[in-house]
Scaffold this motif. Structure first.
Motif, PDB file in Angstrom:
ATOM      1  N   ASN A  70       0.816  -1.214   0.000  1.00 23.01           N
ATOM      2  CA  ASN A  70       0.000   0.000   0.000  1.00 23.01           C
ATOM      3  C   ASN A  70       0.856   1.273   0.000  1.00 23.01           C
ATOM      4  OD1 ASN A  70      -2.574  -1.045  -0.164  1.00 23.01           O
ATOM      5  ND2 ASN A  70      -2.826  -1.220   2.037  1.00 23.01           N
ATOM      6  N   GLN A  71       0.264   2.333  -0.495  1.00 24.42           N
ATOM      7  CA  GLN A  71       0.982   3.604  -0.633  1.00 24.42           C
ATOM      8  C   GLN A  71       1.459   4.168   0.701  1.00 24.42           C
ATOM      9  OE1 GLN A  71       1.893   5.020  -3.625  1.00 24.42           O
ATOM     10  NE2 GLN A  71       3.153   6.299  -2.290  1.00 24.42           N
ATOM     11  N   HIS A  72       0.679   4.013   1.767  1.00 19.54           N
ATOM     12  CA  HIS A  72       1.101   4.598   3.047  1.00 19.54           C
ATOM     13  C   HIS A  72       2.388   3.957   3.569  1.00 19.54           C
ATOM     14  CE1 HIS A  72      -1.734   1.435   4.340  1.00 19.54           C
ATOM     15  NE2 HIS A  72      -1.020   1.355   5.440  1.00 19.54           N
ATOM     16  N   LEU A  73       2.648   2.696   3.230  1.00 24.66           N
ATOM     17  CA  LEU A  73       3.916   2.062   3.615  1.00 24.66           C
ATOM     18  C   LEU A  73       5.061   2.627   2.781  1.00 24.66           C
ATOM     19  CD1 LEU A  73       4.852  -0.149   5.614  1.00 24.66           C
ATOM     20  CD2 LEU A  73       2.421  -0.334   5.279  1.00 24.66           C
ATOM     21  N   LYS A  74       4.801   2.854   1.503  1.00 21.54           N
ATOM     22  CA  LYS A  74       5.814   3.453   0.624  1.00 21.54           C
ATOM     23  C   LYS A  74       6.132   4.878   1.085  1.00 21.54           C
ATOM     24  CE  LYS A  74       4.356   0.582  -3.189  1.00 21.54           C
ATOM     25  NZ  LYS A  74       3.588   0.481  -4.412  1.00 21.54           N
ATOM     26  N   ASP A  75       5.108   5.610   1.504  1.00 23.57           N
ATOM     27  CA  ASP A  75       5.315   6.977   2.005  1.00 23.57           C
ATOM     28  C   ASP A  75       6.166   6.958   3.278  1.00 23.57           C
ATOM     29  OD1 ASP A  75       3.720   7.839  -0.097  1.00 23.57           O
ATOM     30  OD2 ASP A  75       1.941   8.154   1.164  1.00 23.57           O
ATOM     31  N   TYR A  76       5.882   6.007   4.179  1.00 24.25           N
ATOM     32  CA  TYR A  76       6.677   5.863   5.406  1.00 24.25           C
ATOM     33  C   TYR A  76       8.144   5.575   5.061  1.00 24.25           C
ATOM     34  CZ  TYR A  76       9.120   3.248   8.957  1.00 24.25           C
ATOM     35  OH  TYR A  76      10.105   2.777   9.790  1.00 24.25           O
ATOM     36  N   GLN A  77       8.361   4.643   4.151  1.00 26.01           N
ATOM     37  CA  GLN A  77       9.730   4.274   3.774  1.00 26.01           C
ATOM     38  C   GLN A  77      10.484   5.467   3.188  1.00 26.01           C
ATOM     39  OE1 GLN A  77       8.747   0.921   1.305  1.00 26.01           O
ATOM     40  NE2 GLN A  77       8.932  -0.516   3.013  1.00 26.01           N
ATOM     41  N   ALA A  78       9.820   6.248   2.360  1.00 25.09           N
ATOM     42  CA  ALA A  78      10.457   7.433   1.779  1.00 25.09           C
ATOM     43  C   ALA A  78      10.761   8.474   2.851  1.00 25.09           C
ATOM     44  CB  ALA A  78       9.561   8.028   0.687  1.00 25.09           C
ATOM     45  N   ALA A  79       9.830   8.665   3.780  1.00 30.56           N
ATOM     46  CA  ALA A  79       9.989   9.686   4.821  1.00 30.56           C
ATOM     47  C   ALA A  79      11.082   9.338   5.823  1.00 30.56           C
ATOM     48  CB  ALA A  79       8.663   9.898   5.561  1.00 30.56           C
ATOM     49  N   THR A  80      11.371   8.047   5.995  1.00 30.39           N
ATOM     50  CA  THR A  80      12.358   7.625   6.995  1.00 30.39           C
ATOM     51  C   THR A  80      13.634   7.046   6.371  1.00 30.39           C
ATOM     52  OG1 THR A  80      11.337   5.436   7.206  1.00 30.39           O
ATOM     53  CG2 THR A  80      10.594   7.171   8.744  1.00 30.39           C
ATOM     54  N   GLU A  81      13.795   7.228   5.085  1.00 28.98           N
ATOM     55  CA  GLU A  81      14.985   6.689   4.413  1.00 28.98           C
ATOM     56  C   GLU A  81      16.264   7.204   5.084  1.00 28.98           C
ATOM     57  OE1 GLU A  81      16.967   6.347  -0.017  1.00 28.98           O
ATOM     58  OE2 GLU A  81      14.912   7.043   0.192  1.00 28.98           O
ATOM     59  N   GLY A  82      17.159   6.277   5.425  1.00 28.94           N
ATOM     60  CA  GLY A  82      18.417   6.627   6.072  1.00 28.94           C
ATOM     61  C   GLY A  82      18.303   6.869   7.573  1.00 28.94           C
ATOM     62  N   MET A  83      17.104   6.723   8.145  1.00 29.32           N
ATOM     63  CA  MET A  83      16.894   6.994   9.574  1.00 29.32           C
ATOM     64  C   MET A  83      16.766   5.731  10.422  1.00 29.32           C
ATOM     65  SD  MET A  83      14.152  10.082   9.440  1.00 29.32           S
ATOM     66  CE  MET A  83      14.327  11.429   8.294  1.00 29.32           C
ATOM     67  N   ILE A  84      16.758   4.577   9.784  1.00 29.07           N
ATOM     68  CA  ILE A  84      16.551   3.310  10.476  1.00 29.07           C
ATOM     69  C   ILE A  84      17.890   2.602  10.651  1.00 29.07           C
ATOM     70  CG2 ILE A  84      15.365   1.084  10.421  1.00 29.07           C
ATOM     71  CD1 ILE A  84      13.509   3.583  10.697  1.00 29.07           C
ATOM     72  N   GLU A  85      18.178   2.254  11.913  1.00 26.90           N
ATOM     73  CA  GLU A  85      19.425   1.540  12.242  1.00 26.90           C
ATOM     74  C   GLU A  85      19.297   0.049  11.954  1.00 26.90           C
ATOM     75  OE1 GLU A  85      23.283   1.454  13.295  1.00 26.90           O
ATOM     76  OE2 GLU A  85      22.119   3.277  13.542  1.00 26.90           O
ATOM     77  N   ASP A  86      18.137  -0.523  12.332  1.00 28.20           N
ATOM     78  CA  ASP A  86      17.941  -1.960  12.172  1.00 28.20           C
ATOM     79  C   ASP A  86      16.455  -2.232  11.969  1.00 28.20           C
ATOM     80  OD1 ASP A  86      18.832  -4.620  12.067  1.00 28.20           O
ATOM     81  OD2 ASP A  86      18.452  -4.929  14.197  1.00 28.20           O
ATOM     82  N   PHE A  87      16.159  -3.268  11.177  1.00 31.87           N
ATOM     83  CA  PHE A  87      14.774  -3.605  10.872  1.00 31.87           C
ATOM     84  C   PHE A  87      14.669  -5.100  10.619  1.00 31.87           C
ATOM     85  CE2 PHE A  87      11.427  -4.288   7.654  1.00 31.87           C
ATOM     86  CZ  PHE A  87      10.335  -3.821   8.369  1.00 31.87           C
ATOM     87  N   ALA A  88      13.695  -5.743  11.245  1.00 32.12           N
ATOM     88  CA  ALA A  88      13.435  -7.161  11.014  1.00 32.12           C
ATOM     89  C   ALA A  88      11.938  -7.404  11.103  1.00 32.12           C
ATOM     90  CB  ALA A  88      14.165  -8.019  12.040  1.00 32.12           C
ATOM     91  N   VAL A  89      11.459  -8.318  10.269  1.00 30.93           N
ATOM     92  CA  VAL A  89      10.052  -8.704  10.278  1.00 30.93           C
ATOM     93  C   VAL A  89       9.981 -10.207  10.486  1.00 30.93           C
ATOM     94  CG1 VAL A  89       7.944  -8.892   8.904  1.00 30.93           C
ATOM     95  CG2 VAL A  89       9.310  -6.829   8.785  1.00 30.93           C
ATOM     96  N   TYR A  90       9.107 -10.624  11.384  1.00 26.01           N
ATOM     97  CA  TYR A  90       8.916 -12.036  11.675  1.00 26.01           C
ATOM     98  C   TYR A  90       7.476 -12.404  11.366  1.00 26.01           C
ATOM     99  CZ  TYR A  90      13.187 -11.051  14.203  1.00 26.01           C
ATOM    100  OH  TYR A  90      14.455 -10.631  14.533  1.00 26.01           O
ATOM    101  N   GLU A  91       7.296 -13.369  10.470  1.00 23.84           N
ATOM    102  CA  GLU A  91       5.962 -13.898  10.139  1.00 23.84           C
ATOM    103  C   GLU A  91       5.741 -15.119  11.007  1.00 23.84           C
ATOM    104  OE1 GLU A  91       4.849 -14.476   5.994  1.00 23.84           O
ATOM    105  OE2 GLU A  91       6.636 -13.342   5.440  1.00 23.84           O
ATOM    106  N   MET A  92       4.630 -15.130  11.735  1.00 21.12           N
ATOM    107  CA  MET A  92       4.375 -16.216  12.664  1.00 21.12           C
ATOM    108  C   MET A  92       2.931 -16.707  12.495  1.00 21.12           C
ATOM    109  SD  MET A  92       6.385 -14.588  15.885  1.00 21.12           S
ATOM    110  CE  MET A  92       7.243 -16.054  16.378  1.00 21.12           C
ATOM    111  N   THR A  93       2.733 -17.994  12.645  1.00 25.87           N
ATOM    112  CA  THR A  93       1.414 -18.577  12.570  1.00 25.87           C
ATOM    113  C   THR A  93       0.894 -18.815  13.972  1.00 25.87           C
ATOM    114  OG1 THR A  93       1.951 -19.660  10.483  1.00 25.87           O
ATOM    115  CG2 THR A  93       0.090 -20.533  11.706  1.00 25.87           C
ATOM    116  N   HIS A  94      -0.325 -18.368  14.212  1.00 22.34           N
ATOM    117  CA  HIS A  94      -0.967 -18.560  15.507  1.00 22.34           C
ATOM    118  C   HIS A  94      -1.284 -20.033  15.684  1.00 22.34           C
ATOM    119  CE1 HIS A  94      -4.564 -18.225  18.243  1.00 22.34           C
ATOM    120  NE2 HIS A  94      -3.596 -17.645  18.923  1.00 22.34           N
ATOM    121  N   ILE A  95      -0.786 -20.649  16.745  1.00 25.17           N
ATOM    122  CA  ILE A  95      -1.018 -22.085  16.946  1.00 25.17           C
ATOM    123  C   ILE A  95      -1.820 -22.408  18.197  1.00 25.17           C
ATOM    124  CG2 ILE A  95       0.958 -22.820  15.583  1.00 25.17           C
ATOM    125  CD1 ILE A  95       2.506 -23.208  18.207  1.00 25.17           C
ATOM    126  N   ALA A  96      -1.939 -21.486  19.124  1.00 20.02           N
ATOM    127  CA  ALA A  96      -2.718 -21.786  20.341  1.00 20.02           C
ATOM    128  C   ALA A  96      -3.187 -20.501  21.000  1.00 20.02           C
ATOM    129  CB  ALA A  96      -1.892 -22.576  21.333  1.00 20.02           C
TER     130      ALA A  96
END
Length: 96
Positions: A70-96
């Motif tokens: 979505n565009q709002h994520l692209k806008d966020y990425q453009a607005a914070t370019e060079g400002m992020i030290e570290d970034f990780a995304v974890y995809e998890m499946t709900h099991i209980a």
């Protein structure tokens, strides 16, 4: 398909905390209104204000993938370019 939980771990550069925080906060209302979004909560570390975490629940991986393009994520990425030290995304499946 099972519900998808996303944990997004973001660390801002120490001199960019306020800008990154403001840009992350902008994502919340728009994302919560997206189809398939069940939960989208932003957290800030009590001991390290540069550390942010999104805890998200989506009806499906497809709904989350649509969100990621979505565009709002692209806008966020453009607005914070060079400002992020570290970034990780974890995809998890709900099991209980």
């Amino acid at each position: 398909m099972a519900k998808l939980t996303i944990v997004a771990d973001i660390t801002a550069k120490s001199d960019k905390i306020d800008i990154v925080k403001a840009e992350l906060e902008k994502l919340v209302p728009t994302t919560r209104a997206e189809e398939g979004c069940q939960q989208y909560d932003l957290h800030q570390d009590n001991d390290n204000p540069a550390h942010f975490l999104f805890f998200e629940n989506w009806e499906s991986r497809e709904a989350w993938q649509k969100h990621m393009n979505n565009q709002h994520l692209k806008d966020y990425q453009a607005a914070t370019e060079g400002m992020i030290e570290d970034f990780a995304v974890y995809e998890m499946t709900h099991i209980a």
